[in-house]
Write a protein that holds these residues in place. Structure first.
Motif, PDB file in Angstrom:
ATOM      1  N   ALA A  94      23.225  50.681  17.829  1.00 16.07           N
ATOM      2  CA  ALA A  94      24.319  49.704  17.824  1.00 16.07           C
ATOM      3  C   ALA A  94      24.243  48.829  16.570  1.00 16.07           C
ATOM      4  O   ALA A  94      25.275  48.510  15.959  1.00 16.07           O
ATOM      5  CB  ALA A  94      24.269  48.843  19.080  1.00 16.07           C
ATOM      6  N   GLU A  95      23.051  48.462  16.151  1.00 18.64           N
ATOM      7  CA  GLU A  95      22.884  47.637  14.951  1.00 18.64           C
ATOM      8  C   GLU A  95      23.306  48.402  13.694  1.00 18.64           C
ATOM      9  O   GLU A  95      23.997  47.856  12.835  1.00 18.64           O
ATOM     10  CB  GLU A  95      21.426  47.184  14.819  1.00 18.64           C
ATOM     11  N   GLN A  98      27.088  48.636  13.616  1.00 20.35           N
ATOM     12  CA  GLN A  98      27.700  47.368  13.198  1.00 20.35           C
ATOM     13  C   GLN A  98      27.615  47.206  11.677  1.00 20.35           C
ATOM     14  O   GLN A  98      28.596  46.844  11.028  1.00 20.35           O
ATOM     15  CB  GLN A  98      27.022  46.193  13.885  1.00 20.35           C
ATOM     16  N   LYS A  99      26.459  47.507  11.098  1.00 23.54           N
ATOM     17  CA  LYS A  99      26.303  47.425   9.642  1.00 23.54           C
ATOM     18  C   LYS A  99      27.228  48.424   8.940  1.00 23.54           C
ATOM     19  O   LYS A  99      27.811  48.116   7.901  1.00 23.54           O
ATOM     20  CB  LYS A  99      24.854  47.687   9.243  1.00 23.54           C
ATOM     21  N   GLU A 101      30.103  49.550  10.023  1.00 24.26           N
ATOM     22  CA  GLU A 101      31.480  49.053  10.111  1.00 24.26           C
ATOM     23  C   GLU A 101      31.732  47.966   9.073  1.00 24.26           C
ATOM     24  O   GLU A 101      32.811  47.901   8.482  1.00 24.26           O
ATOM     25  CB  GLU A 101      31.788  48.551  11.522  1.00 24.26           C
ATOM     26  N   GLU A 102      30.739  47.116   8.824  1.00 25.02           N
ATOM     27  CA  GLU A 102      30.856  46.088   7.782  1.00 25.02           C
ATOM     28  C   GLU A 102      31.000  46.751   6.412  1.00 25.02           C
ATOM     29  O   GLU A 102      31.835  46.340   5.601  1.00 25.02           O
ATOM     30  CB  GLU A 102      29.640  45.162   7.804  1.00 25.02           C
TER      31      GLU A 102
END
Length: 131
Positions: A94-95, A98-99, A101-102
């Protein structure tokens, strides 16, 4: 590809040159040309960059960057591109996701269709003016 004209098609120029260098394992040069193709909305070039990051070819292996590029390449929902992106997505935490997607949002500013297609249209228009 060697005989194909890429006049006023920097998308194809980047893609074709990138593929030639990639085939000869000259990954640094391949990346340089794929980035040119990607800048002009070439999805195969964007996919190739993602795969190079995924496999660590000429760049450090980086699944986060790979996913960001593969996600960008899948923007037009080409089935094989989406499947490639989704296979990598299944391996990310998940981390990491998220990175990624950024990073994708940052790539969008320069390489997404909304940014890159107008550049490509301008090149094609310039080519038409030369006819």
């Amino acid at each position: 590809m060697a005989d194909a004209s890429t006049w006023y098609h920097p998308d194809q120029f980047g893609e074709f040159a990138g593929l030639r260098y990639y085939a000869h394992h000259q990954y640094k040069d391949a990346m340089k040309y794929f980035e040119i193709g990607a800048y002009y909305a070439d999805k195969l070039s964007q996919l190739s960059i993602g795969l190079m990051y995924m496999n660590g070819e000429g760049v450090p292996k980086d699944p986060v960057k790979a996913f960001a590029w593969l996600s960008l390449a899948a923007e037009r929902v080409y089935p094989d591109f989406v499947a490639t992106r989704d296979r990598l997505k299944a391996t990310l935490t998940a981390e990491q996701l998220q990175k990624a997607e950024e990073q994708r949002r940052k790539l969008d500013e320069r390489y997404a269709d909304t940014a890159a297609k107008p550049r490509m249209v301008a090149q094609l228009h310039q080519g038409q003016m030369q006819l």
